[in-house]
Design an enzyme around this catalytic site. Sequence first.
Site, PDB file in Angstrom:
ATOM      1  N   GLU A 163      77.687  19.465  86.679  1.00 16.25           N
ATOM      2  CA  GLU A 163      78.527  19.038  84.987  1.00 16.25           C
ATOM      3  C   GLU A 163      77.692  17.944  84.434  1.00 16.25           C
ATOM      4  OE1 GLU A 163      80.954  20.136  83.017  1.00 16.25           O
ATOM      5  OE2 GLU A 163      80.024  18.250  82.187  1.00 16.25           O
ATOM      6  N   LYS A 223      70.517  19.789  88.708  1.00 14.81           N
ATOM      7  CA  LYS A 223      71.418  18.812  88.607  1.00 14.81           C
ATOM      8  C   LYS A 223      70.527  18.064  88.830  1.00 14.81           C
ATOM      9  CE  LYS A 223      74.564  16.051  87.461  1.00 14.81           C
ATOM     10  NZ  LYS A 223      75.708  15.872  87.006  1.00 14.81           N
ATOM     11  N   CYS A 279      76.070   8.145  89.348  1.00 14.15           N
ATOM     12  CA  CYS A 279      75.146   9.345  89.804  1.00 14.15           C
ATOM     13  C   CYS A 279      73.231   9.004  89.488  1.00 14.15           C
ATOM     14  CB  CYS A 279      74.928  10.377  88.364  1.00 14.15           C
ATOM     15  SG  CYS A 279      76.383  11.188  88.728  1.00 14.15           S
TER      16      CYS A 279
HETATM   17  C1  UDX Z   1      74.388  10.624  83.436  1.00 14.07           C
HETATM   18  C2  UDX Z   1      73.761  11.712  83.004  1.00 14.07           C
HETATM   19  O1  UDX Z   1      73.655  11.448  81.563  1.00 14.07           O
HETATM   20  C3  UDX Z   1      74.498  13.171  82.607  1.00 14.07           C
HETATM   21  O2  UDX Z   1      74.121  14.139  82.344  1.00 14.07           O
HETATM   22  C4  UDX Z   1      75.105  13.606  84.223  1.00 14.07           C
HETATM   23  O3  UDX Z   1      76.498  13.927  84.402  1.00 14.07           O
HETATM   24  C5  UDX Z   1      76.093  12.202  85.045  1.00 14.07           C
HETATM   25  O4  UDX Z   1      75.159  10.862  85.157  1.00 14.07           O
HETATM   26  P1  UDX Z   1      75.926   8.633  83.348  1.00 14.07           P
HETATM   27  O5  UDX Z   1      75.711   8.031  83.942  1.00 14.07           O
HETATM   28  O6  UDX Z   1      77.666   9.409  83.196  1.00 14.07           O
HETATM   29  O7  UDX Z   1      76.186  10.000  82.790  1.00 14.07           O
HETATM   30  O8  UDX Z   1      75.498   7.945  81.776  1.00 14.07           O
HETATM   31  P2  UDX Z   1      74.387   7.792  81.247  1.00 14.07           P
HETATM   32  O9  UDX Z   1      74.561   7.881  79.824  1.00 14.07           O
HETATM   33  O10 UDX Z   1      73.308   8.632  81.282  1.00 14.07           O
HETATM   34  O11 UDX Z   1      74.109   6.343  81.829  1.00 14.07           O
HETATM   35  C6  UDX Z   1      73.510   6.208  82.762  1.00 14.07           C
HETATM   36  C7  UDX Z   1      72.940   4.631  82.784  1.00 14.07           C
HETATM   37  O12 UDX Z   1      71.122   4.448  82.147  1.00 14.07           O
HETATM   38  C8  UDX Z   1      73.507   3.433  81.974  1.00 14.07           C
HETATM   39  O13 UDX Z   1      73.791   2.158  82.539  1.00 14.07           O
HETATM   40  C9  UDX Z   1      73.777   3.082  80.816  1.00 14.07           C
HETATM   41  O14 UDX Z   1      73.017   2.413  80.625  1.00 14.07           O
HETATM   42  C10 UDX Z   1      71.491   3.046  81.433  1.00 14.07           C
HETATM   43  N1  UDX Z   1      70.726   3.965  80.049  1.00 14.07           N
HETATM   44  C11 UDX Z   1      71.030   5.421  79.207  1.00 14.07           C
HETATM   45  C12 UDX Z   1      69.681   3.055  79.589  1.00 14.07           C
HETATM   46  O15 UDX Z   1      69.905   1.884  80.390  1.00 14.07           O
HETATM   47  N2  UDX Z   1      69.065   2.973  78.686  1.00 14.07           N
HETATM   48  C13 UDX Z   1      68.872   4.812  77.589  1.00 14.07           C
HETATM   49  O16 UDX Z   1      68.431   4.623  77.010  1.00 14.07           O
HETATM   50  C14 UDX Z   1      69.567   5.456  78.679  1.00 14.07           C
END
Ligand code: UDX
Length: 473
Positions: A163, A223, A279
């Site tokens: 996913e 993944k 993740c």
């Molecule tokens: C992530 C992956 O994006 C997704 O494809 C996978 O299925 C699960 O892991 P998620 O952890 O839900 O998803 O959120 P994501 O938007 O990736 O953000 C992860 C972390 O990175 C957050 O703490 C977010 O604030 C941080 N982040 C994200 C940043 O600091 N800068 C960015 O530019 C993007």
Amino acid sequence: MNSIKSICCIGAGYVGGPTMAVIAQKNPHIQVTVVDINEARIAAWNESDLTKLPVYEPGLPEVVAEARGRNLFFSSDVNKAIDEAEMIFISVNTPTKNYGIGKGQAADLKFVELCARQIAAVAKQDKIVVEKSTLPVRTAESIKRIFDATNGDVKFQILSNPEFLAEGTAINDLHNADRILIGGEIETPEGNAAIEALVQVYESWIPRERIITTRLWSSELSKLTANAFLAQRISSINAISALCERTGADVDEVAHAIGKDSRIGPKFLKSSVGFGGSCFQKDILNLVYLCNHFGLPEVADYWEQVIKMNDYQKHRFAMSIINALFDTVSGKKITFLGWAFKKDTNDTRESAAIYIADELIQDQAEVHVYDPQVSPEQIKNDLIYLWTQRGVSADEAQKRFEQAVTIYSEPTEALKQAHAVAILTEWDEFKSYDWASIYASMLKPAFVFDGRNILDKEQLEAIGFKVKAIGKG
Ligand code: UDX
Ligand code: ADP
């Protein structure tokens, strides 16, 4: 293979719940039952008040309202659901192991193994078993071994269908997925038939050209690789943010400039207080473990650096608060706006806020927290879990929490008489606060530490705040 008519998903968490809700929404002809051993969680999924679903996710209540009771069901009767389903998704948690071999790095597969054993014990007819949880490469092989050893009469086909949804945008990510990845035994007719059956489920709303089919191991590894690349981009821009602060460059300007290069692209270049979530860290640690296991220490070290940089970014933020407040936060009221690991979710797993609060509390700060979606119990659990994992007794952890942390259900009181405000999550509402009256209510000099670069630094400085933002010299 005829088209699938019944699906069961084991695990009603952040992945299983929303994913199955959308599969049911888009496939009214398929009966979808989501099961979990956590009865309270199942009860919450069955709540008639849709604001009380266990997962906060924009758009989710509407999807649940449409499908629940029609062809989407939530139940704690795991065996019945396994027995009745032609296709079973395993969507349980695979946290980092905190004991024994691989402690601190390898994924803990005990929940997945338990599911496999339960499926093997219950199944009377052939099943397609789909790995939805993020798993180490070659896990399908171990699962198959359990099936073959336990239940020789029934034929199992194993698929990997990772996913890629991100929390906070899960429904949109599911409705408009960039791609769906399905790994299976493409070498055999049975394997291909199973893949085709799952392709059909997704084809109800995803164009065929966006559905990728691969070998099992490639799917499992894709993944981990996708998450490693995404986290690496954040650590890369966060590394540059430290240099920006020393040199007077502005990290958002740098990110904008490099993101215009179509080879680099603009996404995932937002410098922050450090990435969190269930993740990224877990999957990279798992990748590091696998690389070491397969005799590739240089590759392992390369990826481990992404985590080290993330830890450094969190530490740097905590230190910038302590340093600016005259090298001590002892007895000072530091207000955290946000506790979730990102906006639009109530999930706090690995949130940077937890670690920054801990560092400040070690320097005797009083941490005051407001988050629009995270419950007070969750905040308390996060800190107490961290401390007890480090060997602090449960009583001591409880006492430390009561002494050091106060939680609010609205921001005004949280901010009153504060020495400093720290933005830990980029919730939109923080941008529209009346910062002039917040300034008036705080102690002076009043500090803002913007860990998400969402506020207008110049405007705040004009009000009188001392502002420190990530990557702004
Ligand atoms: C992530 C992956 O994006 C997704 O494809 C996978 O299925 C699960 O892991 P998620 O952890 O839900 O998803 O959120 P994501 O938007 O990736 O953000 C992860 C972390 O990175 C957050 O703490 C977010 O604030 C941080 N982040 C994200 C940043 O600091 N800068 C960015 O530019 C993007
Ligand atoms: P994710 O973010 O991967 O969805 P969660 O922790 O939110 O992870 O959800 C995983 C869910 O799986 C939990 O609600 C947990 O109770 C459930 N679970 C774990 N093991 C089993 C099992 N053997 N049978 C049923 N449910 C399980």
